[in-house]
Enzyme design. Structure first.
Site, PDB file in Angstrom:
ATOM      1  N   HIS A  71       0.842  -1.201   0.000  1.00  0.00           N
ATOM      2  CA  HIS A  71       0.000   0.000   0.000  1.00  0.00           C
ATOM      3  C   HIS A  71       0.881   1.256   0.000  1.00  0.00           C
ATOM      4  CE1 HIS A  71      -4.130   1.709   1.305  1.00  0.00           C
ATOM      5  NE2 HIS A  71      -3.411   2.669   0.725  1.00  0.00           N
ATOM      6  N   ASN A 105      -5.032   6.237  -7.157  1.00  0.00           N
ATOM      7  CA  ASN A 105      -5.676   7.558  -7.050  1.00  0.00           C
ATOM      8  C   ASN A 105      -4.722   8.666  -7.490  1.00  0.00           C
ATOM      9  OD1 ASN A 105      -4.145   7.033  -4.714  1.00  0.00           O
ATOM     10  ND2 ASN A 105      -5.424   8.326  -3.415  1.00  0.00           N
ATOM     11  N   ASP A 163      -8.922   3.009  -3.705  1.00  0.00           N
ATOM     12  CA  ASP A 163      -8.356   3.522  -2.454  1.00  0.00           C
ATOM     13  C   ASP A 163      -8.355   5.051  -2.397  1.00  0.00           C
ATOM     14  OD1 ASP A 163      -6.954   3.091   0.105  1.00  0.00           O
ATOM     15  OD2 ASP A 163      -5.413   4.267  -0.891  1.00  0.00           O
ATOM     16  N   ASN A 289      -6.557   9.149   6.793  1.00  0.00           N
ATOM     17  CA  ASN A 289      -7.843   8.505   6.552  1.00  0.00           C
ATOM     18  C   ASN A 289      -7.639   7.013   6.295  1.00  0.00           C
ATOM     19  OD1 ASN A 289     -10.525   8.134   6.094  1.00  0.00           O
ATOM     20  ND2 ASN A 289     -10.449   8.791   3.951  1.00  0.00           N
ATOM     21  N   ASP A 316       0.933   2.570   3.779  1.00  0.00           N
ATOM     22  CA  ASP A 316       0.016   3.610   3.274  1.00  0.00           C
ATOM     23  C   ASP A 316       0.773   4.925   3.112  1.00  0.00           C
ATOM     24  OD1 ASP A 316      -2.142   4.951   2.274  1.00  0.00           O
ATOM     25  OD2 ASP A 316      -3.398   4.741   4.056  1.00  0.00           O
ATOM     26  N   PHE A 334      -5.561  14.324   3.664  1.00  0.00           N
ATOM     27  CA  PHE A 334      -5.313  13.180   4.544  1.00  0.00           C
ATOM     28  C   PHE A 334      -4.046  12.454   4.089  1.00  0.00           C
ATOM     29  CE2 PHE A 334      -9.953  13.631   4.884  1.00  0.00           C
ATOM     30  CZ  PHE A 334     -10.147  13.492   6.257  1.00  0.00           C
ATOM     31  N   GLY A 335      -3.290  11.938   5.023  1.00  0.00           N
ATOM     32  CA  GLY A 335      -2.195  11.047   4.646  1.00  0.00           C
ATOM     33  C   GLY A 335      -0.892  11.369   5.341  1.00  0.00           C
TER      34      GLY A 335
HETATM   35  O1  DOR Z   1      -4.728   9.172   4.480  1.00  0.00           O
HETATM   36  C1  DOR Z   1      -4.911   8.758   3.355  1.00  0.00           C
HETATM   37  N1  DOR Z   1      -4.265   9.281   2.287  1.00  0.00           N
HETATM   38  N2  DOR Z   1      -5.826   7.783   3.166  1.00  0.00           N
HETATM   39  C2  DOR Z   1      -6.191   7.399   1.951  1.00  0.00           C
HETATM   40  O2  DOR Z   1      -7.008   6.518   1.861  1.00  0.00           O
HETATM   41  C3  DOR Z   1      -5.638   8.057   0.746  1.00  0.00           C
HETATM   42  C4  DOR Z   1      -4.320   8.654   1.023  1.00  0.00           C
HETATM   43  C5  DOR Z   1      -3.830   9.583  -0.053  1.00  0.00           C
HETATM   44  O3  DOR Z   1      -3.918   9.238  -1.225  1.00  0.00           O
HETATM   45  O4  DOR Z   1      -3.297  10.647   0.285  1.00  0.00           O
END
Ligand code: DOR
Length: 445
Positions: A71, A105, A163, A289, A316, A334-335
């Site tokens: 991921h 994405n 995702d 997220n 992630d 998010f991330g």
């Molecule tokens: O925190 C996140 N960031 N969760 C996700 O599902 C997508 C990701 C992103 O692409 O930045």
């Protein structure tokens, strides 16, 4: 360190895929593992006249199969201001990862075979480690109609996911699972009910109230986990749960697995190491997220590592530009990033005796490889020589400013951790070496 072939001696080899845990020598020839044995010294099967051989004494150092991250967001195509194939795979190599799955994405998203084929060309030209694309489940990741999954698989997709967004339409999600099963690839589910989650910034409850922002209730994840378990059970299709973050979702997955439903699950280092309070200290660098949850959830995820409910730990890795992350908390994306901290964070759980070393390495190697059906994550004789050498005792302070990733959105910045990657090899080629740290231990034949 450059040479065609390598003999590593006296390594502490931990390879859960072959059940090896102990001191071993390992010979790499022509990019493959030629032999693993308690002793191959002085040169294994190498003889004068063969390709040059580097003999490297690893006494006191660990050797693991190259780590597998199922991921990762490498942001290509179209978001190269956040990360590139070069920077993202350099970061992967520094973190000990030799295979990564890159999420769809992007811009455009990976919903057409032509986009995946172009990406494959760029991977071949720019990537330092093996990169496997994940195709989108729906066109434009909009959740309205299915992407051409079979064509995406033929172009090189190894799994399908929207995702970053959920597939809200249950009928479409079910069709996706059935179609994906025909291609032999899993669907990766990002479980989030977008009505329950909409506008949310952090976990619902005390912290959201304190910050005066909208919260994301655990139910936003749990109702979708429940739905997808029903769909996986009814279709018999293989479903993988991304970034599981709540105790309840994990419990549901555990009982479904006990009943033989064909599902697997991953958790992230940040959900294992941090809870919702982190956002008070770290602001947007803890905005992720699904959101960081409660201490109860965090400990439940750790239990999931031990009892086998969790199949893989995945970073992630979600790089964002520092300017984007500098926005107010409600607007920042998010991330968090993770490629360069996942291994040492997992090793911190080993040091705290929350998990054994072999299990931690399993969750980062053969575990994730099995989830995605990849020929990776173990050092079988004859297999590709993807490996990482680690000094488990070397303590260091995380300095996100020194990361090879383009991004800096790391929640572990400043942490004192142990476990330095010294060298990473992909198919017998050294793709990362920390400050030539093995030079004094290497002789050349
Ligand atoms: O925190 C996140 N960031 N969760 C996700 O599902 C997508 C990701 C992103 O692409 O930045």
């Amino acid at each position: 360190m450059r040479a065609s072939d390598f003999l590593f001696t006296n390594a502490l080899l931990v390879d859960p895929g072959t059940g090896t845990f102990g001191q071993r020598d390992l010979l790499v020839r022509d990019g493959r593992v030629e032999a693993v044995a308690p002793s191959l010294a002085p040169y294994g099967t190498w003889k004068a006249g063969d390709a040059p051989l580097a003999v490297c004494d690893l006494k006191g150092y660990y050797l693991f199969p190259g780590l597998v991250d199922i991921h990762t967001h490498l942001r290509v195509p179209g978001q190269e201001h956040k990360e590139t194939l070069a920077s993202g795979t350099r970061a992967a190599s520094a973190g000990g990862f030799t295979s990564v799955l890159t999420m769809p994405n992007t811009n455009p998203c990976l919903d057409r075979s032509s986009v995946i084929r172009d990406l494959q060309k760029r991977i071949a030209a720019e990537a330092l480690v093996r990169v496997y694309p994940v195709g989108a489940v729906t066109r434009g990741q909009k959740g309205r109609s299915l992407a051409p999954l079979e064509a995406l698989r033929r172009a090189g997709a190894v799994a399908f996911s929207d995702d970053g967004r959920p597939v809200m339409d249950a009928s479409l999600a079910m069709q996706a699972m059935q179609k994906a099963a025909e291609t032999g690839c899993p669907v990766i589910s990002h479980c989030e009910d977008d009505r329950l989650a909409r506008g949310g910034v952090v976990q619902a409850g005390e912290i959201a109230e304190q910050l005066g922002v909208k919260g994301i209730p655990p139910a936003a994840e749990d109702v979708m986990t429940a739905r997808d378990l029903v769909l996986a059970s009814d279709t018999g299709a293989y479903l993988h749960f991304a970034h599981v973050s709540t105790a309840k979702s994990l419990d549901m997955i555990r009982s479904a697995k006990d009943r033989g439903v064909p599902v697997t699950a991953e958790v992230t280092p940040h959900h294992l190491a941090l809870d919702a309070r982190a956002v008070l200290r770290l602001g947007s660098n803890a905005k992720v997220n699904p959101p960081l949850r409660t201490e109860h959830d965090r400990l439940a995820l750790q239990e999931g590592l031990r009892d086998g409910t969790v199949d893989a730990v995945a970073s992630d890795h979600a790089p964002h530009h520092p300017r984007e992350k500098a926005s107010p908390l409600t607007e920042a994306p998010f991330g968090v990033i993770g490629l360069e901290t996942t291994l040492p964070v997992m090793l911190s759980f080993v040091e705290q005796e929350r998990i054994g070393l072999a299990r931690a390495i399993e969750l980062l190697t053969v575990g994730p490889a099995r989830v995605m059906g990849l020929d990776a994550g173990t050092l079988e004789t004859g297999g590709q020589a993807d490996l990482v050498i680690v000094d488990l005792d070397r303590a260091f302070q995380v300095d996100a400013g020194l990361f090879l990733s383009k991004a800096r959105n790391c929640p572990f910045d400043g942490w004192s951790l142990k476990g330095r990657t010294l060298l990473t090899m992909v198919g017998g080629r050294v793709v990362y070496e920390r400050e030539e740290s093995l030079r004094g231990r290497t002789t050349r034949q």
